[in-house]
Design a protein around this motif. Sequence first.
Motif, PDB file in Angstrom:
ATOM      1  N   ASP A  78       1.660  69.085 152.964  1.00  0.00           N
ATOM      2  CA  ASP A  78       2.059  70.189 153.836  1.00  0.00           C
ATOM      3  C   ASP A  78       3.180  70.961 153.158  1.00  0.00           C
ATOM      4  N   ASP A  79       3.171  72.272 153.338  1.00  0.00           N
ATOM      5  CA  ASP A  79       4.213  73.109 152.758  1.00  0.00           C
ATOM      6  C   ASP A  79       5.438  73.051 153.658  1.00  0.00           C
ATOM      7  N   VAL A  80       6.465  72.340 153.169  1.00  0.00           N
ATOM      8  CA  VAL A  80       7.678  72.176 153.976  1.00  0.00           C
ATOM      9  C   VAL A  80       8.883  72.791 153.303  1.00  0.00           C
ATOM     10  N   GLY A  81       8.648  73.594 152.245  1.00  0.00           N
ATOM     11  CA  GLY A  81       9.758  74.164 151.492  1.00  0.00           C
ATOM     12  C   GLY A  81      10.345  75.388 152.166  1.00  0.00           C
ATOM     13  N   LEU A  82      11.432  75.853 151.599  1.00  0.00           N
ATOM     14  CA  LEU A  82      12.082  77.048 152.126  1.00  0.00           C
ATOM     15  C   LEU A  82      11.220  78.284 151.906  1.00  0.00           C
ATOM     16  N   LEU A  83      10.526  78.313 150.737  1.00  0.00           N
ATOM     17  CA  LEU A  83       9.640  79.444 150.444  1.00  0.00           C
ATOM     18  C   LEU A  83       8.214  79.032 150.765  1.00  0.00           C
ATOM     19  N   ARG A  84       7.861  79.080 152.015  1.00  0.00           N
ATOM     20  CA  ARG A  84       6.535  78.662 152.413  1.00  0.00           C
ATOM     21  C   ARG A  84       5.484  79.630 151.898  1.00  0.00           C
ATOM     22  N   SER A  85       4.329  79.103 151.553  1.00  0.00           N
ATOM     23  CA  SER A  85       3.249  79.952 151.076  1.00  0.00           C
ATOM     24  C   SER A  85       2.714  80.803 152.227  1.00  0.00           C
ATOM     25  N   VAL A  86       2.468  82.064 151.940  1.00  0.00           N
ATOM     26  CA  VAL A  86       1.894  82.929 152.969  1.00  0.00           C
ATOM     27  C   VAL A  86       0.384  82.811 152.991  1.00  0.00           C
ATOM     28  N   VAL A  87      -0.169  82.058 152.018  1.00  0.00           N
ATOM     29  CA  VAL A  87      -1.616  81.933 151.912  1.00  0.00           C
ATOM     30  C   VAL A  87      -2.130  80.721 152.666  1.00  0.00           C
ATOM     31  N   SER A  88      -1.397  79.608 152.568  1.00  0.00           N
ATOM     32  CA  SER A  88      -1.906  78.372 153.144  1.00  0.00           C
ATOM     33  C   SER A  88      -0.741  77.486 153.540  1.00  0.00           C
ATOM     34  N   SER A  89      -0.953  76.637 154.540  1.00  0.00           N
ATOM     35  CA  SER A  89       0.070  75.670 154.945  1.00  0.00           C
ATOM     36  C   SER A  89       0.007  74.426 154.093  1.00  0.00           C
ATOM     37  N   THR A  90      -1.000  74.318 153.219  1.00  0.00           N
ATOM     38  CA  THR A  90      -1.142  73.189 152.311  1.00  0.00           C
ATOM     39  C   THR A  90      -0.826  73.620 150.890  1.00  0.00           C
ATOM     40  N   VAL A  91      -0.026  72.819 150.218  1.00  0.00           N
ATOM     41  CA  VAL A  91       0.420  73.135 148.865  1.00  0.00           C
ATOM     42  C   VAL A  91      -0.038  72.029 147.922  1.00  0.00           C
ATOM     43  N   THR A  92      -0.367  72.417 146.703  1.00  0.00           N
ATOM     44  CA  THR A  92      -0.668  71.456 145.643  1.00  0.00           C
ATOM     45  C   THR A  92       0.480  71.477 144.645  1.00  0.00           C
ATOM     46  N   THR A  93       1.067  70.318 144.404  1.00  0.00           N
ATOM     47  CA  THR A  93       2.137  70.186 143.413  1.00  0.00           C
ATOM     48  C   THR A  93       1.669  69.243 142.318  1.00  0.00           C
ATOM     49  N   ASP A  94       1.689  69.736 141.097  1.00  0.00           N
ATOM     50  CA  ASP A  94       1.350  68.916 139.936  1.00  0.00           C
ATOM     51  C   ASP A  94       2.629  68.452 139.254  1.00  0.00           C
ATOM     52  N   LEU A  95       2.756  67.152 139.087  1.00  0.00           N
ATOM     53  CA  LEU A  95       3.837  66.586 138.284  1.00  0.00           C
ATOM     54  C   LEU A  95       3.223  66.130 136.969  1.00  0.00           C
ATOM     55  N   ASP A  96       3.473  66.870 135.914  1.00  0.00           N
ATOM     56  CA  ASP A  96       2.922  66.543 134.596  1.00  0.00           C
ATOM     57  C   ASP A  96       3.914  65.660 133.854  1.00  0.00           C
ATOM     58  N   LEU A  97       3.554  64.398 133.667  1.00  0.00           N
ATOM     59  CA  LEU A  97       4.399  63.454 132.942  1.00  0.00           C
ATOM     60  C   LEU A  97       4.011  63.479 131.478  1.00  0.00           C
ATOM     61  N   ILE A  98       4.944  63.841 130.611  1.00  0.00           N
ATOM     62  CA  ILE A  98       4.696  63.932 129.178  1.00  0.00           C
ATOM     63  C   ILE A  98       5.432  62.789 128.487  1.00  0.00           C
ATOM     64  N   ASP A  99       4.691  61.966 127.799  1.00  0.00           N
ATOM     65  CA  ASP A  99       5.227  60.788 127.115  1.00  0.00           C
ATOM     66  C   ASP A  99       5.294  61.072 125.616  1.00  0.00           C
ATOM     67  N   TYR A 100       6.492  60.923 125.028  1.00  0.00           N
ATOM     68  CA  TYR A 100       6.576  61.090 123.575  1.00  0.00           C
ATOM     69  C   TYR A 100       7.643  60.160 123.019  1.00  0.00           C
ATOM     70  N   PRO A 101       7.525  59.759 121.739  1.00  0.00           N
ATOM     71  CA  PRO A 101       8.437  58.759 121.166  1.00  0.00           C
ATOM     72  C   PRO A 101       9.873  59.252 121.107  1.00  0.00           C
ATOM     73  N   GLY A 102      10.796  58.348 121.403  1.00  0.00           N
ATOM     74  CA  GLY A 102      12.198  58.700 121.347  1.00  0.00           C
ATOM     75  C   GLY A 102      12.664  59.059 119.951  1.00  0.00           C
ATOM     76  N   GLU A 103      11.973  58.529 118.937  1.00  0.00           N
ATOM     77  CA  GLU A 103      12.360  58.862 117.560  1.00  0.00           C
ATOM     78  C   GLU A 103      12.226  60.361 117.298  1.00  0.00           C
ATOM     79  N   TRP A 104      11.274  61.004 117.972  1.00  0.00           N
ATOM     80  CA  TRP A 104      11.115  62.447 117.798  1.00  0.00           C
ATOM     81  C   TRP A 104      12.339  63.185 118.342  1.00  0.00           C
TER      82      TRP A 104
END
Length: 478
Positions: A122-148
């Motif tokens: 559900d869209d519960v943020g301060l900037l609610r979508s005017v299109v839909s009450s349902t929001v999709t949030t993608d959390l992209d986890l990027i894994d890379y070596p600490g040596e880099w």
Amino acid sequence: MTPLSRLKTVADAALESVGAALDASPLSHRRHRIAVTGLQRSGKTVFITAFAHALRTAAQAPMAAFPFFPWREHVRAVELLEIPGVPRFPFEERLAQLLGETPAWPAPTTGLSGLRVRIRHDDVGLLRSVVSSTVTTDLDLIDYPGEWLLDLPMLTQSFRDWSRQMEELAHSAGRRDLAAPWLDAVRALDPDAPENQAELTRIAGLYRDYLVRCRQERGLCFVQPGRYAIPGDAAVLDPHALFFPLSTVRPGFGAGLGAAKRGTMGAALLRRHATYLKQVRQFYGDVFGRLGKQVLLVDLLSALQQGREPFADLGLAIRSISDAFEDLKHPLLKLLPMAKVERLALVATKADHVTADQHANLVNLLRDMVGEPFLLATARQSGLLAVASVKATTDLKLKVNDLATPFLRGIPAGRAEVLDIQPGVIPGTIPAADQWDETGFNIRRFEPPRLGPGFADRPLPHVNLDKVLQFLLARTGP
């Protein structure tokens, strides 16, 4: 194709489509990219596995299992997806290792990988979508070596300044014997001599061997270039592109690319260094530059147990990386990649290896290592946390000389039976030089908890994993 050009190819493919999507995302589809890395033995693979699993299962779990998940009660569905163009993080395999009949800590990952956690809510943020009450949030986890990540501070230094720092380190007590073959070769090098690729490659090989030995034999982590110290990269690193520090020569050498005559050994060395930094900058610009959030995992406890020199070396690495984050935000350097990182979570891992009453000291020790000036300068962008991605122990109090004393209960590494262990007190500041012999650490590694398939649908036991998410999404969540 060199390994760095391969990395660039991966980066280009990984971010080309993702970058376009970021620019075109509507209000009802949001995306946060979270880079996760850690210096050696920090538990990066366990962290990503547990973090993704918690996000996937937290909405259905009891509040106490993941209490600081923002807007968790509004989640409708969660799924794990690939990130286009990025090799997939082996989530299922690593989770199976933790939940197996004979659990094992997940095998570490190498190279670049990623996992998209798609949350419909559900869209519960301060900037609610005017299109839909349902929001999709993608959390992209990027894994890379600490040596880099260790290469990042090199972008803020001239060749000569970097060389001076590396040679000063090489002459320190814990490195001098390992560095001797390379240092002897450097002293004999005449930068004005005609270019000899074979000789440069030979000396660079000695330098790389020294870095690998620092890491493997002494437990030292501040090695640059960081990629040189990854054993798995030995077969793909182009020997004709390797370089090494050189500051013990005539004044002025290394001040700029024009400081050596064309066709000389010095000019060739400077060219190799400049080419490497260009590729590093391109890599971070493509892969790391668009990321808004970074998690840096730090294993303070193992460094404490190893002693003064490994701990000081870890501190130097962490401060150099932290300073580079800040230096690359300077107005004159806005075109460099790190200018776009808006959140940096510095995480002291394996908090379950000490009793709960020591977690505050663990955070304070990390604070002292990073340095108050950096934290004050980045107060709104950086955060310190003590975390156990998968809690392998339980806290209890036992009587010692009639006093209730904190203990840990768990299965020490290599054992089969449960033991009660008193790990001792963790200093809240870096011990002074004369205090290291007096410290009474009893920091042990533990086998993973025997959780079983019942945890396939609920977050694994942890310490503060949800607080990492809370910090990363603060003021940017739905």
